[in-house]
Structures are given as structure tokens and as C-alpha cells.
Design a protein around this motif. Structure first.
Motif, PDB file in Angstrom:
ATOM      1  N   VAL A   1       0.843  -1.197   0.000  1.00 26.91           N
ATOM      2  CA  VAL A   1       0.000   0.000   0.000  1.00 26.91           C
ATOM      3  C   VAL A   1       0.879   1.249   0.000  1.00 26.91           C
ATOM      4  O   VAL A   1       2.018   1.221   0.487  1.00 26.91           O
ATOM      5  CB  VAL A   1      -0.933   0.037   1.231  1.00 26.91           C
ATOM      6  CG1 VAL A   1      -1.836  -1.187   1.273  1.00 26.91           C
ATOM      7  CG2 VAL A   1      -0.129   0.133   2.520  1.00 26.91           C
ATOM      8  N   PRO A   2       0.366   2.345  -0.532  1.00 28.12           N
ATOM      9  CA  PRO A   2       1.114   3.609  -0.420  1.00 28.12           C
ATOM     10  C   PRO A   2       1.021   4.146   1.003  1.00 28.12           C
ATOM     11  O   PRO A   2      -0.063   4.201   1.592  1.00 28.12           O
ATOM     12  CB  PRO A   2       0.413   4.526  -1.419  1.00 28.12           C
ATOM     13  CG  PRO A   2      -0.961   3.969  -1.561  1.00 28.12           C
ATOM     14  CD  PRO A   2      -0.852   2.496  -1.349  1.00 28.12           C
ATOM     15  N   VAL A   3       2.159   4.516   1.546  1.00 28.39           N
ATOM     16  CA  VAL A   3       2.226   5.095   2.886  1.00 28.39           C
ATOM     17  C   VAL A   3       2.785   6.506   2.755  1.00 28.39           C
ATOM     18  O   VAL A   3       3.928   6.691   2.304  1.00 28.39           O
ATOM     19  CB  VAL A   3       3.106   4.258   3.831  1.00 28.39           C
ATOM     20  CG1 VAL A   3       3.217   4.931   5.197  1.00 28.39           C
ATOM     21  CG2 VAL A   3       2.559   2.842   3.971  1.00 28.39           C
TER      22      VAL A   3
ATOM     23  N   THR B   1       3.303  16.505   3.134  1.00 26.80           N
ATOM     24  CA  THR B   1       3.791  15.191   2.732  1.00 26.80           C
ATOM     25  C   THR B   1       5.245  15.296   2.295  1.00 26.80           C
ATOM     26  O   THR B   1       5.586  16.072   1.400  1.00 26.80           O
ATOM     27  CB  THR B   1       2.949  14.617   1.583  1.00 26.80           C
ATOM     28  OG1 THR B   1       1.603  14.460   2.027  1.00 26.80           O
ATOM     29  CG2 THR B   1       3.495  13.260   1.149  1.00 26.80           C
ATOM     30  N   HIS B   2       6.090  14.500   2.933  1.00 32.09           N
ATOM     31  CA  HIS B   2       7.514  14.477   2.614  1.00 32.09           C
ATOM     32  C   HIS B   2       7.870  13.309   1.721  1.00 32.09           C
ATOM     33  O   HIS B   2       8.754  13.408   0.872  1.00 32.09           O
ATOM     34  CB  HIS B   2       8.334  14.413   3.907  1.00 32.09           C
ATOM     35  CG  HIS B   2       9.815  14.275   3.675  1.00 32.09           C
ATOM     36  ND1 HIS B   2      10.584  15.300   3.172  1.00 32.09           N
ATOM     37  CD2 HIS B   2      10.654  13.219   3.852  1.00 32.09           C
ATOM     38  CE1 HIS B   2      11.844  14.890   3.073  1.00 32.09           C
ATOM     39  NE2 HIS B   2      11.912  13.636   3.469  1.00 32.09           N
ATOM     40  N   ALA B   3       7.199  12.176   1.903  1.00 37.45           N
ATOM     41  CA  ALA B   3       7.517  10.979   1.130  1.00 37.45           C
ATOM     42  C   ALA B   3       6.276  10.115   1.004  1.00 37.45           C
ATOM     43  O   ALA B   3       5.442  10.080   1.910  1.00 37.45           O
ATOM     44  CB  ALA B   3       8.641  10.191   1.794  1.00 37.45           C
TER      45      ALA B   3
ATOM     46  N   ALA C   1       4.707   0.099   0.763  1.00 35.06           N
ATOM     47  CA  ALA C   1       5.174  -0.696   1.894  1.00 35.06           C
ATOM     48  C   ALA C   1       4.119  -1.694   2.334  1.00 35.06           C
ATOM     49  O   ALA C   1       2.949  -1.614   1.937  1.00 35.06           O
ATOM     50  CB  ALA C   1       5.529   0.223   3.068  1.00 35.06           C
ATOM     51  N   SER C   2       4.533  -2.627   3.162  1.00 32.78           N
ATOM     52  CA  SER C   2       3.589  -3.532   3.814  1.00 32.78           C
ATOM     53  C   SER C   2       2.845  -2.754   4.901  1.00 32.78           C
ATOM     54  O   SER C   2       3.452  -1.944   5.605  1.00 32.78           O
ATOM     55  CB  SER C   2       4.321  -4.726   4.432  1.00 32.78           C
ATOM     56  OG  SER C   2       4.981  -5.490   3.440  1.00 32.78           O
TER      57      SER C   2
ATOM     58  N   ILE D   1      -2.366   4.670   3.617  1.00 31.80           N
ATOM     59  CA  ILE D   1      -2.118   4.963   5.023  1.00 31.80           C
ATOM     60  C   ILE D   1      -1.322   6.252   5.126  1.00 31.80           C
ATOM     61  O   ILE D   1      -0.382   6.479   4.347  1.00 31.80           O
ATOM     62  CB  ILE D   1      -1.349   3.814   5.709  1.00 31.80           C
ATOM     63  CG1 ILE D   1      -2.150   2.513   5.640  1.00 31.80           C
ATOM     64  CG2 ILE D   1      -1.038   4.159   7.162  1.00 31.80           C
ATOM     65  CD1 ILE D   1      -1.406   1.309   6.197  1.00 31.80           C
ATOM     66  N   GLU D   2      -1.679   7.093   6.072  1.00 29.08           N
ATOM     67  CA  GLU D   2      -0.914   8.298   6.360  1.00 29.08           C
ATOM     68  C   GLU D   2      -0.265   8.171   7.733  1.00 29.08           C
ATOM     69  O   GLU D   2      -0.942   7.851   8.713  1.00 29.08           O
ATOM     70  CB  GLU D   2      -1.813   9.537   6.332  1.00 29.08           C
ATOM     71  CG  GLU D   2      -2.373   9.878   4.961  1.00 29.08           C
ATOM     72  CD  GLU D   2      -3.172  11.163   4.968  1.00 29.08           C
ATOM     73  OE1 GLU D   2      -3.159  11.856   6.017  1.00 29.08           O
ATOM     74  OE2 GLU D   2      -3.815  11.465   3.949  1.00 29.08           O
ATOM     75  N   ALA D   3       1.021   8.415   7.783  1.00 30.80           N
ATOM     76  CA  ALA D   3       1.746   8.483   9.054  1.00 30.80           C
ATOM     77  C   ALA D   3       2.072   9.947   9.287  1.00 30.80           C
ATOM     78  O   ALA D   3       2.966  10.508   8.634  1.00 30.80           O
ATOM     79  CB  ALA D   3       3.011   7.642   9.000  1.00 30.80           C
ATOM     80  N   ARG D   4       1.310  10.577  10.182  1.00 32.46           N
ATOM     81  CA  ARG D   4       1.417  12.014  10.401  1.00 32.46           C
ATOM     82  C   ARG D   4       2.290  12.298  11.618  1.00 32.46           C
ATOM     83  O   ARG D   4       2.033  11.798  12.710  1.00 32.46           O
ATOM     84  CB  ARG D   4       0.031  12.624  10.606  1.00 32.46           C
ATOM     85  CG  ARG D   4      -0.911  12.388   9.430  1.00 32.46           C
ATOM     86  CD  ARG D   4      -2.318  12.849   9.740  1.00 32.46           C
ATOM     87  NE  ARG D   4      -3.232  12.605   8.617  1.00 32.46           N
ATOM     88  CZ  ARG D   4      -4.545  12.799   8.676  1.00 32.46           C
ATOM     89  NH1 ARG D   4      -5.106  13.253   9.802  1.00 32.46           N
ATOM     90  NH2 ARG D   4      -5.292  12.536   7.617  1.00 32.46           N
ATOM     91  N   MET D   5       3.325  13.088  11.391  1.00 34.21           N
ATOM     92  CA  MET D   5       4.238  13.443  12.466  1.00 34.21           C
ATOM     93  C   MET D   5       4.334  14.956  12.598  1.00 34.21           C
ATOM     94  O   MET D   5       4.239  15.682  11.610  1.00 34.21           O
ATOM     95  CB  MET D   5       5.635  12.861  12.192  1.00 34.21           C
ATOM     96  CG  MET D   5       5.707  11.356  12.350  1.00 34.21           C
ATOM     97  SD  MET D   5       7.217  10.643  11.628  1.00 34.21           S
ATOM     98  CE  MET D   5       6.748  10.559   9.888  1.00 34.21           C
TER      99      MET D   5
END
Length: 292
Positions: A46-48, A56-58, A62-63, A99-103
């Protein structure tokens, strides 16, 4: 790597469930001239999106497992932060597209990140897409000063212990793994992913969360060793890399300059050492001649 993320607020959105790490799909099998139908387990991909302060930086393929660890490890190995404590908050959000990983990081850190103007949109496990210069692509790895020594038997035992723990690979036979091993304690952390760089970033995140002193142990890899794998290993702080496949020549030069012992082509009957062999307690020449 001893900093912990105790001050980091971590949440996960529950509006949508995370995709499963593997799915069963229909396929037609042709073996020895015979044709059959059935199912096979394949890994999900999936795109993360890795975002910092809403930007968005990258975007990495990924799994869909250990995404919070992936986000932390990526931030550390990319030099966006120097320790988990510098990430003010993290949240993992499952959306329709992925999926979004927000930091969230301090504004000063964000200004520095913005100046780099990196925006990645890479294929599986892409480690260098989007860098802006040749110098950035081959930047020196951090200097590693770990002075722990290991016997050849310890290294072989560590690699042998890795296989049985690769649950996703057992199911799909299509993912990479990275693991951290300490003598007397065994494998303390393991991560799997369709991308070898992603697996290592996830492991770096796990190690940072747990506060491991990685100088005490070994990094185990199921993939070939390229320059970015050595660069990430240097951030982790391990003195020895052990991989089942061969290294590239640039990875060897990078490991040598970083002070990392690079062991590769690890098999049941032995392995090859390409840099800094002093951390491996090899038999004396007299003993080698006797055995020969």
C-alpha cells in the motif's frame, strides 16, 4: 540508540481498519506439465504517506504493518530528527487510498526539512528516489564505534534464528526482514516488509522505541546490502551487519569508512567478511592450518 519516545503522543485512527499484511488470491498453477487451480497468499502493498507538520515528505510503497515504527525509523534514518523525543506527536491514519503516518516536529526542524525540498514518490522499497544531488545520494554514513566482538558461531546462530520468526515471509515467500540480535538474549526485534529499506526503517523505529543500545548486537538482513542499507545501519548504531546476500562495492566502501563490520553471503557453513574483521573472533592462523 538509547533515546525513547516516551514524550511522543501516538494515536491511531480507527475509522478504517488497516489492510491485512497478506491476501489470498486465485491463481492457475503449471508444474511439471500439469495444470491446477487454487489460491496463494501474496503480500499486501500500500502507499504510505509520511507527513511532517501537515506536509507530505515521502510516499513509499510498503507492507501495512508496523507503520508507526516505520515512520519513526524513517525520520531517524533520513536525519529529519536525531532522537524519538524530537517528534512531538505521531498518528497513523488509514484512508481509502492507503495509510498516512502524520508526524509533528518543532518548527525549527520543519524549516530545515522544507529547505531540503524533498518529495518522494518511489516504487517498492525505494531508498534514494527524489534526492537532489549526487553528493546527497552518496553522503558518508555516521561513524560507528561499537567495540563488541562476536564469534563466528554466534553470527551463524543469529542468522539461523531469523528464519523461523519471519511469519509473513512463511506465508507469502515474498518479503524481506531486518532483525536486531544480542548474544544471550536472541532476536529482540524484527520487522518484515515488501521493501528491504522499509523493513530496516521499521526495525530502527522498533529499536528506538525500546531504547536498545544497538552497539551490543548484530543487524541481520535477508537482502543484499546497498549503500542506503549501510547508512541506515549506521544510524541504528550496530557495529556488525550480517546479510544473506552480497554487498555492492559502494556499500563496502561506505561500511569501511563508517567503521562497520560487513559480513555477507551468510550460509550454514560460513560467511564472508568485507570490512573491519576485527569484531569477529576468528580462529588463529595456527588453528586454521590445523583444521585445514
Amino acid at each position: 540508540m538509547t533515546d525513547t519516545a516516551s514524550t511522543c503522543a501516538l494515536t491511531q485512527d480507527t475509522a478504517l481498519p488497516a489492510p491485512p499484511p497478506a491476501r489470498r488470491v486465485e491463481r492457475v498453477q503449471v508444474r511439471d506439465g500439469a495444470v491446477s487451480t487454487g489460491e496463494r497468499a501474496v503480500p499486501e502493498e500500500v502507499p504510505v504517506a509520511l507527513t511532517f507538520n501537515g506536509t507530505t515528505h515521502a510516499v513509499m510503497m510498503a507492507s501495512p504493518t508496523d507503520i508507526a515504527d516505520f515512520a519513526l525509523g524513517f525520520a531517524l534514518t533520513e536525519g529529519i530528527v536525531a532522537s524519538p523525543a524530537e517528534i512531538l506527536s505521531r498518528e497513523v491514519i488509514v484512508v481509502d487510498e492507503g495509510i498516512e503516518a502524520r508526524m509533528w516536529i518543532a518548527e525549527e526542524k520543519m524549516k530545515h526539512l522544507s529547505a531540503r525540498r524533498r518529495a518522494l514518490a518511489g516504487p517498492t522499497g525505494c531508498g534514494l528516489c527524489g534526492v537532489e544531488s549526487l553528493a546527497e545520494a552518496v553522503k558518508p554514513a555516521a561513524l560507528v564505534t561499537a567495540d563488541t566482538h562476536f564469534s563466528p558461531a554466534t553470527l551463524l546462530d543469529a542468522m539461523a534464528a531469523l528464519g523461523p520468526l519471519q511469519s509473513l515471509n512463511h506465508e507469502t515467500r515474498a518479503v524481506h526482514a531486518a532483525a536486531y540480535f544480542e548474544p544471550g538474549r536472541g532476536i529482540l526485534a524484527l520487522a518484515e516488509d515488501v521493501g528491504r529499506h522499509n523493513a530496516l526503517d521499521k526495525l530502527v523505529g522498533k529499536a528506538a522505541e525500546a531504547g536498545f543500545d544497538a552497539a551490543r548486537g548484530l543487524l541481520l538482513l535477508t537482502s543484499r546490502v546497498s549503500i542506503e542499507m549501510v547508512q541506515k545501519a549506521a544510524v541504528l548504531g550496530v557495529g556488525v551487519i550480517a546479510a544473506v546476500s552480497a554487498p555492492t562495492s559502494l556499500a563496502i566502501r561506505t561500511a569501511d569508512a563508517a567503521g562497520i563490520t560487513l559480513c555477507a553471503i551468510v550460509r550454514q557453513d560460513g560467511f564472508e567478511i568485507f570490512t573491519h574483521p576485527g569484531r569477529i573472533a576468528l580462529p588463529s592462523p595456527e588453528r586454521q592450518n590445523h583444521v585445514a
